[in-house]
Design a protein around this motif. Sequence first.
Motif, mmCIF file in Angstrom:
data_model
loop_
_atom_site.group_PDB
_atom_site.id
_atom_site.type_symbol
_atom_site.label_atom_id
_atom_site.label_comp_id
_atom_site.label_asym_id
_atom_site.label_seq_id
_atom_site.Cartn_x
_atom_site.Cartn_y
_atom_site.Cartn_z
ATOM 1 N N UNK A 188 0.848 -1.192 0.000
ATOM 2 C CA UNK A 188 0.000 0.000 0.000
ATOM 3 C C UNK A 188 0.884 1.242 0.000
ATOM 4 N N UNK A 189 0.261 2.389 -0.220
ATOM 5 C CA UNK A 189 0.934 3.673 -0.010
ATOM 6 C C UNK A 189 1.194 3.830 1.493
ATOM 7 N N UNK A 190 2.277 4.484 1.836
ATOM 8 C CA UNK A 190 2.600 4.672 3.248
ATOM 9 C C UNK A 190 1.506 5.401 4.002
ATOM 10 N N UNK A 191 0.743 6.225 3.300
ATOM 11 C CA UNK A 191 -0.354 6.971 3.939
ATOM 12 C C UNK A 191 -1.390 6.016 4.531
ATOM 13 N N UNK A 192 -1.500 4.797 3.943
ATOM 14 C CA UNK A 192 -2.475 3.817 4.422
ATOM 15 C C UNK A 192 -1.784 2.620 5.066
ATOM 16 N N UNK A 193 -0.609 2.843 5.601
ATOM 17 C CA UNK A 193 0.184 1.730 6.126
ATOM 18 C C UNK A 193 -0.527 0.985 7.245
ATOM 19 N N UNK A 194 -1.374 1.692 7.989
ATOM 20 C CA UNK A 194 -2.037 1.015 9.105
ATOM 21 C C UNK A 194 -3.031 -0.031 8.622
ATOM 22 N N UNK A 195 -3.448 0.071 7.364
ATOM 23 C CA UNK A 195 -4.380 -0.909 6.809
ATOM 24 C C UNK A 195 -3.668 -1.970 5.980
ATOM 25 N N UNK A 196 -2.361 -1.845 5.834
ATOM 26 C CA UNK A 196 -1.572 -2.792 5.050
ATOM 27 C C UNK A 196 -0.869 -3.779 5.988
ATOM 28 N N UNK A 197 -0.104 -4.669 5.408
ATOM 29 C CA UNK A 197 0.731 -5.596 6.188
ATOM 30 C C UNK A 197 2.153 -5.471 5.668
ATOM 31 N N UNK A 198 3.041 -4.984 6.524
ATOM 32 C CA UNK A 198 4.432 -4.812 6.131
ATOM 33 C C UNK A 198 5.183 -6.126 6.368
ATOM 34 N N UNK A 199 5.695 -6.765 5.297
ATOM 35 C CA UNK A 199 6.345 -8.068 5.487
ATOM 36 C C UNK A 199 7.636 -7.982 6.298
ATOM 37 N N UNK A 200 8.229 -6.800 6.363
ATOM 38 C CA UNK A 200 9.434 -6.651 7.195
ATOM 39 C C UNK A 200 9.074 -6.872 8.652
ATOM 40 N N UNK A 201 7.979 -6.251 9.081
ATOM 41 C CA UNK A 201 7.528 -6.433 10.453
ATOM 42 C C UNK A 201 6.920 -7.812 10.657
ATOM 43 N N UNK A 202 6.229 -8.307 9.622
ATOM 44 C CA UNK A 202 5.589 -9.620 9.737
ATOM 45 C C UNK A 202 6.616 -10.730 9.880
ATOM 46 N N UNK A 203 7.846 -10.470 9.454
ATOM 47 C CA UNK A 203 8.883 -11.504 9.501
ATOM 48 C C UNK A 203 9.447 -11.727 10.897
ATOM 49 N N UNK A 204 9.059 -10.894 11.858
ATOM 50 C CA UNK A 204 9.642 -11.023 13.202
ATOM 51 C C UNK A 204 9.466 -12.421 13.798
ATOM 52 N N UNK A 205 8.271 -13.046 13.715
ATOM 53 C CA UNK A 205 8.155 -14.408 14.264
ATOM 54 C C UNK A 205 9.015 -15.425 13.511
ATOM 55 N N UNK A 206 9.235 -15.209 12.226
ATOM 56 C CA UNK A 206 10.098 -16.093 11.452
ATOM 57 C C UNK A 206 11.515 -16.060 12.027
ATOM 58 N N UNK A 207 11.994 -14.868 12.304
ATOM 59 C CA UNK A 207 13.337 -14.722 12.856
ATOM 60 C C UNK A 207 13.417 -15.338 14.250
ATOM 61 N N UNK A 208 12.369 -15.165 15.040
ATOM 62 C CA UNK A 208 12.362 -15.794 16.368
ATOM 63 C C UNK A 208 12.432 -17.311 16.239
ATOM 64 N N UNK A 209 11.737 -17.871 15.249
ATOM 65 C CA UNK A 209 11.784 -19.313 15.041
ATOM 66 C C UNK A 209 13.180 -19.793 14.676
ATOM 67 N N UNK A 210 13.867 -19.026 13.838
ATOM 68 C CA UNK A 210 15.243 -19.381 13.470
ATOM 69 C C UNK A 210 16.161 -19.335 14.690
ATOM 70 N N UNK A 211 15.978 -18.326 15.524
ATOM 71 C CA UNK A 211 16.796 -18.221 16.732
ATOM 72 C C UNK A 211 16.512 -19.376 17.692
#
Length: 424
Positions: A215-238
Amino acid sequence: MLEEELDRAVTELAPRAFELLSRLVAEPSTVGQEQGAERILAEAMMSAGFAVTELPIPAGIRDDPAAGVPSRSYDGRFDLIGHRGDSTAARTLLLNGHIDVVPADEPDRWSSPPFVPTVRDGWLVGRGAGDMKGGFAAGLLALWALDRVIPGWMTGGLTFVAAIEEEYTGNGTLAAARAGHLAEAALLLEPTDLDILLSGIGIIWVGIEVDGYAAHAEAAEAAVNPILAAAPVIRGLQALEREMNEGHADGSDTDPAFATIAHPYNVNIGTFHAGDWDSSVPSIARIGVRVGHPGGWTSEQALARVKSAIDTETAGDAWLSTHPPRLALTGFRAERYSQAADVELVRALAAAHHDVHGTEPSRVSLGSTTDARFYVNQFGLPTAAYGPRTRNIHGTDEAVELASIVDCARAVARFLRDWYGEAS
């Protein structure tokens, strides 16, 4: 007296080896760009009496059960194969090294440009200087000295394999071995700090894709940012890294070759790519991971353990539970290998080191791998690695100690002389 003459020849010829090393480092032989450095190395191999040929890598190597997973074509790319002497003789040996180097990201962080070889305080700085172009310099220096001091010293056959893709798949050395370029035993000129390296862990590379909702950054609250969504993936790797190393510490990982390594299994997040504009929410994140794993796991089992660890962390996630990350093997599918220390090759190499230094070399295992795994696992060859001292390999200001190239060459010259037997 013979050892003194050999040492004198090594010292006198060392500037020639350092010049070769500088020329090799100045050629940025990253994956797919190996040819310039190979041309330089081919000249040096011929100067040491080798008949040199180019061995194309067959596209079908990717289907070999022992191969890594390549991401680019092998068209126009090749190994260098050198032969001298009688390959059908009872006494043969194979020298192996790799011409490829890892990229030099963030060159501005280096104290000098990474592909401009620079000597400081007795160390030559440059990408690939340590891993492992310094090994080529040491090996050829030993051969030049032997040819000068003991003409006719080699009474059998010697093969020299300069492989591509050691840093990435191992398919160069595997292709050479499958093509029959083998010998009675193999010596890799890898950087070992003048120790004898005998063992390496299992390794896979995994590519992970995490979807987002762009999405446009103006509507970021309604989008899903995969950078932030990847946090559980990284926790799983750790979590997987902790689990593997706890298993090693409690004794369930029983290979004695690795008992002295406190933390052999690293799960390294090497790349993370997402987005193309600051004011846009990315649609996908791509993560590149290197997983060191216990030897009892196949590559497919290791991938399954990675997936299981990620699934555990993402099970309750509102987005990832319905948009699960995608995983695939990329690059390495390396089996653990372990060479016994009591074989003739290792004893002879240790004796040569002792003759130079007056001390026993350490026999070591590392939480990494080398192409030795193919010779040991697929072909049953006694195999060891021995090479100069280095620092910061794969890192900023990678360097090789020039004096250790000389020390390595002195030991390798003695080892080669004794392997074949002295000749007049």
